[in-house]
Design a protein around this motif. Structure first.
Motif, PDB file in Angstrom:
ATOM      1  N   GLY A 154       0.820  -1.213   0.000  1.00 47.55           N
ATOM      2  CA  GLY A 154       0.000   0.000   0.000  1.00 47.55           C
ATOM      3  C   GLY A 154       0.849   1.256   0.000  1.00 47.55           C
ATOM      4  O   GLY A 154       0.525   2.248  -0.671  1.00 47.55           O
ATOM      5  N   LEU A 155       1.937   1.230   0.745  1.00 51.50           N
ATOM      6  CA  LEU A 155       2.857   2.365   0.766  1.00 51.50           C
ATOM      7  C   LEU A 155       3.487   2.565  -0.605  1.00 51.50           C
ATOM      8  O   LEU A 155       3.598   3.701  -1.091  1.00 51.50           O
ATOM      9  N   VAL A 156       3.887   1.481  -1.235  1.00 46.30           N
ATOM     10  CA  VAL A 156       4.485   1.544  -2.567  1.00 46.30           C
ATOM     11  C   VAL A 156       3.477   2.106  -3.566  1.00 46.30           C
ATOM     12  O   VAL A 156       3.815   2.959  -4.396  1.00 46.30           O
ATOM     13  N   VAL A 157       2.234   1.652  -3.477  1.00 49.23           N
ATOM     14  CA  VAL A 157       1.195   2.156  -4.379  1.00 49.23           C
ATOM     15  C   VAL A 157       1.032   3.658  -4.195  1.00 49.23           C
ATOM     16  O   VAL A 157       0.980   4.414  -5.161  1.00 49.23           O
ATOM     17  N   GLY A 158       0.965   4.111  -2.948  1.00 44.55           N
ATOM     18  CA  GLY A 158       0.807   5.535  -2.684  1.00 44.55           C
ATOM     19  C   GLY A 158       1.965   6.364  -3.199  1.00 44.55           C
ATOM     20  O   GLY A 158       1.779   7.446  -3.760  1.00 44.55           O
ATOM     21  N   LEU A 159       3.182   5.859  -3.022  1.00 47.49           N
ATOM     22  CA  LEU A 159       4.356   6.605  -3.478  1.00 47.49           C
ATOM     23  C   LEU A 159       4.454   6.639  -5.002  1.00 47.49           C
ATOM     24  O   LEU A 159       4.801   7.661  -5.588  1.00 47.49           O
ATOM     25  N   LEU A 160       4.146   5.522  -5.648  1.00 48.89           N
ATOM     26  CA  LEU A 160       4.240   5.488  -7.104  1.00 48.89           C
ATOM     27  C   LEU A 160       3.102   6.250  -7.770  1.00 48.89           C
ATOM     28  O   LEU A 160       3.266   6.779  -8.869  1.00 48.89           O
ATOM     29  N   ALA A 161       1.943   6.309  -7.124  1.00 43.11           N
ATOM     30  CA  ALA A 161       0.789   7.000  -7.711  1.00 43.11           C
ATOM     31  C   ALA A 161       0.962   8.513  -7.675  1.00 43.11           C
ATOM     32  O   ALA A 161       0.399   9.218  -8.513  1.00 43.11           O
ATOM     33  N   ARG A 162       1.703   9.026  -6.699  1.00 43.05           N
ATOM     34  CA  ARG A 162       2.009  10.452  -6.587  1.00 43.05           C
ATOM     35  C   ARG A 162       0.774  11.346  -6.609  1.00 43.05           C
ATOM     36  O   ARG A 162       0.729  12.353  -7.295  1.00 43.05           O
ATOM     37  N   GLY A 163      -0.255  10.942  -5.860  1.00 45.87           N
ATOM     38  CA  GLY A 163      -1.423  11.798  -5.693  1.00 45.87           C
ATOM     39  C   GLY A 163      -2.518  11.633  -6.718  1.00 45.87           C
ATOM     40  O   GLY A 163      -3.538  12.296  -6.632  1.00 45.87           O
ATOM     41  N   SER A 164      -2.366  10.764  -7.665  1.00 45.84           N
ATOM     42  CA  SER A 164      -3.378  10.559  -8.692  1.00 45.84           C
ATOM     43  C   SER A 164      -4.183   9.304  -8.372  1.00 45.84           C
ATOM     44  O   SER A 164      -3.619   8.216  -8.243  1.00 45.84           O
ATOM     45  N   VAL A 175      11.308  -8.443  -8.301  1.00 46.91           N
ATOM     46  CA  VAL A 175      10.746  -7.741  -9.458  1.00 46.91           C
ATOM     47  C   VAL A 175      10.047  -6.458  -9.013  1.00 46.91           C
ATOM     48  O   VAL A 175      10.183  -5.400  -9.641  1.00 46.91           O
ATOM     49  N   GLU A 176       9.296  -6.530  -7.896  1.00 48.03           N
ATOM     50  CA  GLU A 176       8.617  -5.345  -7.369  1.00 48.03           C
ATOM     51  C   GLU A 176       9.629  -4.276  -6.979  1.00 48.03           C
ATOM     52  O   GLU A 176       9.444  -3.092  -7.279  1.00 48.03           O
ATOM     53  N   SER A 177      10.731  -4.674  -6.357  1.00 49.21           N
ATOM     54  CA  SER A 177      11.767  -3.719  -5.952  1.00 49.21           C
ATOM     55  C   SER A 177      12.436  -3.071  -7.158  1.00 49.21           C
ATOM     56  O   SER A 177      12.671  -1.859  -7.171  1.00 49.21           O
ATOM     57  N   VAL A 178      12.737  -3.865  -8.178  1.00 47.08           N
ATOM     58  CA  VAL A 178      13.342  -3.319  -9.401  1.00 47.08           C
ATOM     59  C   VAL A 178      12.384  -2.338 -10.072  1.00 47.08           C
ATOM     60  O   VAL A 178      12.792  -1.265 -10.530  1.00 47.08           O
ATOM     61  N   LEU A 179      11.110  -2.695 -10.097  1.00 48.08           N
ATOM     62  CA  LEU A 179      10.098  -1.807 -10.674  1.00 48.08           C
ATOM     63  C   LEU A 179      10.045  -0.479  -9.926  1.00 48.08           C
ATOM     64  O   LEU A 179      10.004   0.590 -10.540  1.00 48.08           O
ATOM     65  N   ILE A 180      10.080  -0.534  -8.610  1.00 49.77           N
ATOM     66  CA  ILE A 180      10.052   0.680  -7.790  1.00 49.77           C
ATOM     67  C   ILE A 180      11.289   1.537  -8.067  1.00 49.77           C
ATOM     68  O   ILE A 180      11.194   2.755  -8.247  1.00 49.77           O
ATOM     69  N   ILE A 181      12.450   0.906  -8.124  1.00 47.55           N
ATOM     70  CA  ILE A 181      13.687   1.652  -8.382  1.00 47.55           C
ATOM     71  C   ILE A 181      13.640   2.314  -9.759  1.00 47.55           C
ATOM     72  O   ILE A 181      14.017   3.475  -9.917  1.00 47.55           O
ATOM     73  N   LEU A 182      13.169   1.584 -10.776  1.00 47.99           N
ATOM     74  CA  LEU A 182      13.090   2.143 -12.120  1.00 47.99           C
ATOM     75  C   LEU A 182      12.120   3.317 -12.192  1.00 47.99           C
ATOM     76  O   LEU A 182      12.427   4.351 -12.800  1.00 47.99           O
ATOM     77  N   ILE A 183      10.961   3.192 -11.569  1.00 39.72           N
ATOM     78  CA  ILE A 183       9.980   4.279 -11.611  1.00 39.72           C
ATOM     79  C   ILE A 183      10.474   5.484 -10.825  1.00 39.72           C
ATOM     80  O   ILE A 183      10.351   6.625 -11.275  1.00 39.72           O
ATOM     81  N   ALA A 184      11.060   5.230  -9.646  1.00 39.62           N
ATOM     82  CA  ALA A 184      11.595   6.344  -8.855  1.00 39.62           C
ATOM     83  C   ALA A 184      12.754   7.014  -9.584  1.00 39.62           C
ATOM     84  O   ALA A 184      12.854   8.247  -9.606  1.00 39.62           O
ATOM     85  N   SER A 234      11.425   9.147 -12.351  1.00 35.94           N
ATOM     86  CA  SER A 234      10.833  10.361 -11.798  1.00 35.94           C
ATOM     87  C   SER A 234      11.906  11.379 -11.432  1.00 35.94           C
ATOM     88  O   SER A 234      11.790  12.570 -11.733  1.00 35.94           O
ATOM     89  N   ILE A 235      12.962  10.914 -10.785  1.00 34.70           N
ATOM     90  CA  ILE A 235      14.057  11.818 -10.408  1.00 34.70           C
ATOM     91  C   ILE A 235      14.742  12.361 -11.655  1.00 34.70           C
ATOM     92  O   ILE A 235      15.054  13.550 -11.746  1.00 34.70           O
ATOM     93  N   TRP A 236      14.963  11.491 -12.646  1.00 37.43           N
ATOM     94  CA  TRP A 236      15.625  11.915 -13.875  1.00 37.43           C
ATOM     95  C   TRP A 236      14.809  12.966 -14.616  1.00 37.43           C
ATOM     96  O   TRP A 236      15.355  13.975 -15.069  1.00 37.43           O
ATOM     97  N   THR A 237      13.498  12.767 -14.737  1.00 38.47           N
ATOM     98  CA  THR A 237      12.675  13.760 -15.439  1.00 38.47           C
ATOM     99  C   THR A 237      12.612  15.062 -14.663  1.00 38.47           C
ATOM    100  O   THR A 237      12.612  16.128 -15.264  1.00 38.47           O
TER     101      THR A 237
END
Length: 185
Positions: free
Chosen positions: A111-121, A156-165, A168-171
Motif C-alpha cells: 500500500g505504501l508503494v502504491v501511494g508513493l508510485l501514484a504520486r497523488g493521482s 521484481v517489485e523492488s526493481v520496478l520501484i527503483i526504475l519508476i523512482a 521520476s528523479i531523472w525527469t
C-alpha cells in the motif's frame, strides 16, 4: 437437544462473487473501485480536497489562510484508517475466509508503494494497485506451476520501484536543468 459449543455464534457471511466466468473476483473489487472514484472526486472537485492538498503541501501557509491544519490531518488519517479497516475486513471475508497469523504478507508495504508510485493521482492508484496485484498473483501461480522462488516477486517489485523512482528523479532534474539553461540563455 445439545447446545452448540459457542451459543449465539453465527458463521459470518462470505463476500459474494462477481459472477464472472471462472473468476474468483468478489464484490470487494467493486467496493475498491467505488472508493477510488469517490476519493478522486473529493480530492479534485471539492473545497475539502483543495484544503487537504493545501495542508499537505504547506501547513504553514494553510494555517495563515485560516484552515484548521490539525483537524484536516486528523480527519484524513481517520478516513485512511477506516479504508484500511474495510480492506482488512474484505480480505478476511474473501478467499481464505479465516484470520490466520501472518495473513497480511506485506499488504502495508504494498500500500505504501502504491501511494508513493501514484504520486497523488487516484487513477494511478487504481493502475498501480492492479499492476502489483497482477504481479503478486502471477508470482504465486509461477511458484506453484514452475517452482519459481517466492522472493522473485519481491525482487521484481523492488526493481520496478527503483526504475519508476529513478525515472521520476531523472525527469525532474532534466526539467530543472532545461529551465536553468533557458533562464541563462
Amino acid at each position: 437437544m445439545k447446545q452448540p459449543l459457542h451459543a449465539g455464534f453465527q458463521r459470518p457471511q462470505q463476500v459474494a462473487l462477481l459472477g464472472l466466468h471462472k473468476s474468483p473476483a468478489t464484490i470487494a473489487l467493486v467496493i475498491a473501485l467505488v472508493a477510488v472514484v469517490a476519493v478522486g472526486v473529493l480530492l479534485k472537485r471539492s473545497a475539502t480536497g483543495l484544503k487537504l492538498q493545501s495542508v499537505g503541501l504547506s501547513p504553514t501557509a494553510s494555517r495563515r489562510l485560516g484552515i484548521p491544519v490539525q483537524a484536516y490531518r486528523f480527519g484524513s488519517l481517520t478516513v485512511a484508517g477506516a479504508f484500511s479497516g474495510v480492506a482488512g475486513g474484505l480480505i478476511v471475508a474473501t478467499a481464505p475466509f479465516v484470520l490466520a497469523e501472518g495473513f497480511s504478507s506485506g499488504f502495508g508495504f504494498t500500500g505504501l508503494v502504491v501511494g508513493l508510485l501514484a504520486r497523488g493521482s487516484m487513477t494511478a492508484v487504481a493502475c498501480v494497485s492492479l499492476l502489483l496485484g497482477f504481479l503478486v498473483s502471477g508470482g504465486i501461480n509461477l511458484q506453484l506451476a514452475v517452482g519459481v522462488p517466492a522472493s522473485t516477486v519481491s525482487v521484481v517489485e523492488s526493481v520496478l520501484i527503483i526504475l519508476i523512482a529513478g525515472a521520476s528523479i531523472w525527469t525532474t532534474t532534466t526539467v530543472r536543468s532545461r529551465t536553468k539553461e533557458a533562464v541563462l540563455a
